[in-house]
Design a protein around this motif. Structure first.
Motif, PDB file in Angstrom:
ATOM      1  N   ASN A  73      12.555   9.353   2.349  1.00  0.00           N
ATOM      2  CA  ASN A  73      11.341   9.898   2.961  1.00  0.00           C
ATOM      3  C   ASN A  73      11.311   9.667   4.465  1.00  0.00           C
ATOM      4  OD1 ASN A  73      10.207   8.494   0.094  1.00  0.00           O
ATOM      5  ND2 ASN A  73       9.720  10.650   0.420  1.00  0.00           N
ATOM      6  N   VAL A  74      10.767  10.647   5.178  1.00  0.00           N
ATOM      7  CA  VAL A  74      10.421  10.416   6.582  1.00  0.00           C
ATOM      8  C   VAL A  74       9.255   9.435   6.588  1.00  0.00           C
ATOM      9  CG1 VAL A  74       9.524  11.433   8.701  1.00  0.00           C
ATOM     10  CG2 VAL A  74      11.118  12.729   7.277  1.00  0.00           C
ATOM     11  N   CYS A  75       9.405   8.325   7.284  1.00  0.00           N
ATOM     12  CA  CYS A  75       8.350   7.310   7.322  1.00  0.00           C
ATOM     13  C   CYS A  75       7.941   7.025   8.764  1.00  0.00           C
ATOM     14  CB  CYS A  75       8.810   6.017   6.653  1.00  0.00           C
ATOM     15  SG  CYS A  75       8.932   6.146   4.853  1.00  0.00           S
ATOM     16  N   HIS A  76       6.644   6.924   8.978  1.00  0.00           N
ATOM     17  CA  HIS A  76       6.109   6.608  10.296  1.00  0.00           C
ATOM     18  C   HIS A  76       6.566   5.231  10.743  1.00  0.00           C
ATOM     19  CE1 HIS A  76       3.057   4.947  13.067  1.00  0.00           C
ATOM     20  NE2 HIS A  76       2.913   6.195  13.499  1.00  0.00           N
ATOM     21  N   GLY A  77       6.602   4.280   9.819  1.00  0.00           N
ATOM     22  CA  GLY A  77       7.093   2.944  10.127  1.00  0.00           C
ATOM     23  C   GLY A  77       6.025   1.940  10.532  1.00  0.00           C
ATOM     24  N   ASP A  78       4.863   2.426  10.941  1.00  0.00           N
ATOM     25  CA  ASP A  78       3.779   1.513  11.303  1.00  0.00           C
ATOM     26  C   ASP A  78       2.427   2.231  11.277  1.00  0.00           C
ATOM     27  OD1 ASP A  78       2.506  -0.828  12.034  1.00  0.00           O
ATOM     28  OD2 ASP A  78       2.878  -0.567  14.178  1.00  0.00           O
ATOM     29  N   PRO A  79       2.034   2.788  10.105  1.00  0.00           N
ATOM     30  CA  PRO A  79       0.749   3.490  10.031  1.00  0.00           C
ATOM     31  C   PRO A  79      -0.436   2.525   9.939  1.00  0.00           C
ATOM     32  CG  PRO A  79       1.809   3.552   7.900  1.00  0.00           C
ATOM     33  CD  PRO A  79       2.777   2.876   8.829  1.00  0.00           C
ATOM     34  N   ASP A  80      -0.374   1.500  10.747  1.00  0.00           N
ATOM     35  CA  ASP A  80      -1.427   0.493  10.898  1.00  0.00           C
ATOM     36  C   ASP A  80      -2.716   1.182  11.368  1.00  0.00           C
ATOM     37  OD1 ASP A  80      -2.981  -1.394  12.697  1.00  0.00           O
ATOM     38  OD2 ASP A  80      -1.443  -2.793  12.029  1.00  0.00           O
ATOM     39  N   PRO A  81      -3.904   0.668  11.034  1.00  0.00           N
ATOM     40  CA  PRO A  81      -5.152   1.254  11.552  1.00  0.00           C
ATOM     41  C   PRO A  81      -5.189   1.359  13.078  1.00  0.00           C
ATOM     42  CG  PRO A  81      -5.650  -0.266   9.781  1.00  0.00           C
ATOM     43  CD  PRO A  81      -4.180  -0.408  10.053  1.00  0.00           C
TER      44      PRO A  81
END
Length: 286
Positions: A171-179
């Motif tokens: 999967n393509v992952c953002h890596g840091d979808p933190d708020p």
């Protein structure tokens, strides 16, 4: 140590790149010896954000959002922030400036179900996009081995690496979808995902584990996770199991950051460490 500043030479480069002089610099946190974040006001009236960080890659911060734009993921006032430019010499990314607050700043007082639903919808769309060749794979071992190498190891570290060995990284992952990386303009209702500097080709559950971990630690409202999952959609039982393991990885990495960044004498440090290590331990029992 000398802090990075906007020197005349850097301002000249930015003028050539952006086609306008900088008339105002508003420094933002962090401004340290290794990072420089600022909002720039240009002579033509535009505002941009400048983010310089050592090791930052133009492949993820610049190329990946551009790549994802072809799949028309922006809808329903939910968007990926496309960068304007990447400056390789300065390892700096330049974005359009967006008014608003991060979700972390709004938690726990704001509990708007449509925002959380749209977060799930956008992450699902990103995870479903075909991964580009230029995106590096990121496994649990990639995340935890550096912790072990620096002497930060718990009884669960090697076990997590083994249990997640062979999990598909498709999967393509953002890596840091933190708020912190979700911006909300309450006036326009625009929700924007920013900062792809940690992106990679990984398991979608890695991304979601990061979001859930940091949302819980940020005091997300009680309705957050239910609304998020209603937007993201169902996952099967095997994938739910992997999500718990990825949560363990994220909590361990978070504990490592606390160990590394918070001074030894800080009275809050032992409690913060204990909480995160305890969360990882509890997840391993499930």
């Amino acid at each position: 140590m000398t802090k990075l500043v906007f020197t005349p030479g850097l301002k000249s480069k930015l003028k050539d790149l952006l086609g306008s002089n900088i008339v105002k610099v508003d420094y933002e946190s962090p401004v340290t010896d290794t990072a420089l974040v600022a909002k720039l006001t240009l002579a033509d009236g535009r505002k941009v954000r400048y983010n310089s960080r050592p090791g930052q890659s133009g492949v993820t911060t610049y190329e990946l959002p551009k790549y994802l734009s072809q799949f028309n993921l922006t809808r329903d006032k939910t968007a990926i922030l496309e960068p304007i430019a990447f400056m390789s010499d300065e390892q700096a990314i330049i974005y359009p400036h967006i008014e608003g607050n991060t979700l972390k700043k709004l938690f726990p007082d704001v509990a708007v179900d449509p925002w959380f639903v749209r977060m799930g919808q956008l992450l699902r769309a990103i995870h479903n996009a075909p991964p580009p060749e230029f995106l590096d794979r990121v496994s649990a071992e990639d995340i935890l081995k550096p912790l072990i190498a620096k002497g930060f190891e718990t009884a669960n570290t090697a076990q997590l690496v083994k249990l997640l060995e062979g999990v598909p990284l498709d999967n393509v992952c953002h890596g840091d979808p933190d708020p912190c990386n979700w911006l909300v303009d309450e006036d326009s209702d625009l929700l924007t995902l920013i900062d792809f500097s940690d992106a990679g080709r990984s398991s979608a559950m890695h991304d979601i584990a990061i979001l859930l971990c940091h949302s819980r630690l940020s005091g997300a409202p009680a309705n957050f996770e239910e609304a998020f999952w209603s937007g993201y959609g169902p996952i099967d039982q095997d994938v739910q199991h992997y999500l718990k393991l990825w949560l363990g990885v994220v909590y361990l990495r978070n504990a490592y950051y606390i160990e590394t960044w918070i001074p030894a004498g800080d009275p809050k440090k032992p409690k913060l460490m204990s909480e995160r290590l305890g969360m990882a331990e509890e997840l391993m029992k499930q």
